[in-house]
Structure formats: C-alpha cells, structure tokens
Design a protein around this motif. Structure first.
Motif, mmCIF file in Angstrom:
data_model
loop_
_atom_site.group_PDB
_atom_site.id
_atom_site.type_symbol
_atom_site.label_atom_id
_atom_site.label_comp_id
_atom_site.label_asym_id
_atom_site.label_seq_id
_atom_site.Cartn_x
_atom_site.Cartn_y
_atom_site.Cartn_z
ATOM 1 N N CYS A 45 0.846 -1.204 0.000
ATOM 2 C CA CYS A 45 0.000 0.000 0.000
ATOM 3 C C CYS A 45 0.870 1.238 0.000
ATOM 4 N N VAL A 46 0.244 2.419 0.076
ATOM 5 C CA VAL A 46 0.972 3.681 -0.042
ATOM 6 C C VAL A 46 1.432 4.229 1.303
ATOM 7 N N VAL A 47 1.152 3.539 2.424
ATOM 8 C CA VAL A 47 1.551 4.054 3.728
ATOM 9 C C VAL A 47 3.074 4.027 3.865
ATOM 10 N N ASN A 48 3.665 2.825 3.809
ATOM 11 C CA ASN A 48 5.114 2.691 3.885
ATOM 12 C C ASN A 48 5.743 2.362 2.540
ATOM 13 N N GLY A 49 4.911 2.019 1.580
ATOM 14 C CA GLY A 49 5.409 1.559 0.288
ATOM 15 C C GLY A 49 6.390 2.481 -0.387
ATOM 16 N N PRO A 50 6.026 3.753 -0.645
ATOM 17 C CA PRO A 50 6.961 4.642 -1.347
ATOM 18 C C PRO A 50 8.273 4.821 -0.592
ATOM 19 N N GLY A 51 8.208 4.886 0.737
ATOM 20 C CA GLY A 51 9.433 5.065 1.523
ATOM 21 C C GLY A 51 10.375 3.884 1.401
ATOM 22 N N GLU A 52 9.823 2.679 1.485
ATOM 23 C CA GLU A 52 10.644 1.476 1.357
ATOM 24 C C GLU A 52 11.151 1.317 -0.070
ATOM 25 N N ALA A 53 10.301 1.646 -1.029
ATOM 26 C CA ALA A 53 10.710 1.566 -2.431
ATOM 27 C C ALA A 53 11.809 2.575 -2.729
#
Length: 368
Positions: free
Chosen positions: A313-321
């Motif tokens: 999802c977009v909660v932690n996704g962009p940060g980890e990506a």
C-alpha cells in the motif's frame, strides 16, 4: 559499521578466515562420507547455495580415504571432522583435507595431538579446536577455560594455525563463552549454536546467538546447525550476514506483511517473484549471487546487493521503495514502479513480477 575483532589470518584452502577477511559461511554434509557419490551430490548443492567451506564426518578409515575422491569433484575447501581417534586425523590430512576439526572432549592425549600437529604443519593446514558444551573435557570448567588449556598444548609446539569454536545449544552460554575468549586470544572464531534444532526454531536461536556476536565484531566464519537440509543452513547463514550488512551480494526482497489496506494479492506476487529469482539464479536458497569462485573455491564477496521492494500500500510503500534499487508500491489492482525512489510508471498487478524481473535484468546487464 561496527569494528571487527582483530585476529590473525588463517587460510582454509582458498578461503581466508580472520584478519578482516569476509565472513565465510560453512555447512556440513549429512551423508555417509564413504558414499562418495551421495556426498559429492550434496556438496555441489551446498556450493550452488553459496557455501564457502564444507565439513564431512570421518568416523573410520574408509571415510578418511574417501576425502581424496570427494575433493577431486568439488570446488570449495573440505574439512574433516574428527572425534575419538587421532589416527583418523592423520589419514584425513594425508587424503588432502583442507582443515581438521579436533574435539578436546575426546582427543586428549598430548602425544596423539602432537602427531596431528606435526603432519598439519608439514601439509600447511589449520586445525579447529572445536569445543562443545556437551563434551567438555571437564564439565566443571567453562568452555573458554577448556579451550585455553587445549590451546596451550598447540602453542607449546609452536603451532598457531588455529580456529576456535565454543558451541552450545544454550544461546546465552554460547554468547558468553565467545565474549570471554575474545579478550584473551587473537585466534579467529567459528561461530555457531550447536544442535539448534529444526529450522522453525533453529534459525531463530542461531540468528540470535550468531547475530549478537557479529554485531559486537566477534566472529570470522559461521555455521547454522539445523536438523534438516544443509542448504537451509547456508541460506540462513547468508541471511544473517546480509541482515548486518556483512555480505553485500544477491537479491534482497523487501516486502510488507500486508494488512487491511492492501488491495492486491501481495503474498502471491512475492512468492512468484521469489520463485522466479530462484530459478534464474539457480540458488535453492533464493539468494542470487553473481560472485565468481576460483577453481579451488576461492571466496570472493565483492558483488553488489540488489534490493527489490514489493509493498502492499501507499503508507510505507513509497518510503521502502525509495531505499530499494527497484520497487513497487501497490494501489488498487495496480502499483507504481519506483527506481531509486523516483516514480517511473503505473503498472497492472498482473505485470508486477514480469516488470520487476525485466528491471532487475537491466540493472545486472548494466553492471556486467
């Protein structure tokens, strides 16, 4: 990065141990050593999984003599595991073993040890003094004290090509023993929790024990002891090193545990991607490695680590990506592809695996 304990350098075949050399991963063949075909077959699987050094049980003269034929068919250094009978160490050395493991709990006579040391010096191979809590020479003494007593025999004969192990199935005891020993000698350490059990609990015990010591800079080569396929031992060992940044090669999958926000079948996607990586790399462990080994199993770990993030999802996704080389942050039946934190394009869920593999291939070809 934490500072590693300073030790002398020991060579096992083409693999360097100690003195800042890359921490190597060991395992042990679980076949009857006298069955040369079965033993070679298992060792080749271990080689493929990334094992750096392999040990075999030498329980009789036939097993010792089999070492010569086994070594002709494998690439990594081979260690002979000796208990009770010092003469088997003599036979194993003459058969070409790259290292000998002696157990102070059952090979005790100084004159016997002297014969092994004399030949090991002549053949220029090291000896591991392998203490197990279950076979201490004197149960009233600590593992470190017992090891020191044995080491004095070797040093009295001016032999210092030594590696030390102080293993126990009790994690706290094992950690304490290595800590005690670290301040009183400069010999490299072989770390392990002995008889750790099946993978379900053995990997946890080994990760805690081995990982705690490595984080303190203690340890030069490791073996995860599991009841089961030895390939799983190698897989776990490499994962421990990679989790501490001590081995920077292969493909690391960063994926979230999922929750009610997830709108794609992330579990399916991750399993499919991991399976594809295994097939492409040929590594049953799922740890892709592009490092090259020399004909004698030389241990080189200089290739890069490729991080792939698959987030639900977009909660932690962009940060980890953002931290990964490539990654996907999923939305509703689709996701955004990222490269080094930069959004590239939107892709459909059905194309997640294909796109990640293609992007991974581009990176590898660029670095080739």
């Amino acid at each position: 990065m934490f500072e590693r304990r300073k030790t002398r350098l020991i060579k096992v075949g083409g693999v360097k141990i100690g003195s800042g050399a890359p921490i190597s991963v060991q395992s042990m063949a679980k076949t009857d050593t006298r069955d040369i075909v079965a033993t070679v077959r298992q060792i080749k699987k271990l080689e493929k999984a990334g094992c750096d050094i392999v040990r075999v049980a030498v329980k009789d003269a036939a097993a010792a003599k089999a070492i010569r034929a086994i070594k002709e068919k494998i690439r990594i250094p081979l260690v002979a595991d000796i208990h009770f009978h010092y003469n088997l160490a003599i036979e194993a050395i003459n058969a070409g073993a790259d290292k000998i493991r002696l157990n102070p709990g059952n090979i005790k006579k100084k004159e016997d040890i002297a014969q092994v040391i004399k030949l090991a010096r002549q053949k220029k191979i090291p000896i591991r003094i392998g203490i197990n809590s279950g076979s201490l020479p004197d149960p009233r003494r600590s593992m470190a004290s017992s090891a020191l007593e044995y080491i004095k025999i070797f040093e009295s004969m001016d032999f210092r090509d030594i590696i030390i192990s102080l293993k126990s199935s009790d994690v706290a005891m094992m950690i304490g023993a290595y800590r005690d020993m670290a301040g009183i000698c400069d010999y490299p350490f072989h770390l392990g929790v002995t008889a750790a059990g099946p993978a379900s609990c053995g990997i946890i015990k080994s990760s805690v024990g081995i990982g705690a010591l490595l984080y303190e800079g203690i340890g030069d080569t490791i073996r995860v002891s599991l009841t089961g396929d030895p390939v799983e031992e190698v897989r776990a060992g490499i994962q421990i090193l990679r989790s501490l940044g001590l081995r920077k090669e292969g493909v690391e999958i960063i994926s979230c545990p999922t929750c009610g926000r997830c709108e794609v079948d992330l579990v399916k996607v991750v399993k499919e991607f991991e399976g594809k990586v295994q097939k492409l790399s040929g590594y049953p462990s799922g740890l892709t490695s592009w490092s090259k080994r020399g004909p004698r199993g030389d241990c080189h770990h200089t290739m890069r680590l490729l991080k792939v993030a698959i987030m639900g999802c977009v909660v932690n996704g962009p940060g980890e990506a953002k931290d990964a080389d490539i990654g996907i942050a999923a939305g509703k039946k689709s996701g955004m592809l990222f490269k080094k934190g930069k959004p590239i394009r939107k892709i459909a869920e059905k194309d997640f695996v294909k796109v990640l593999l293609n992007e991974m291939d581009k990176i590898l070809n660029t670095n080739a």
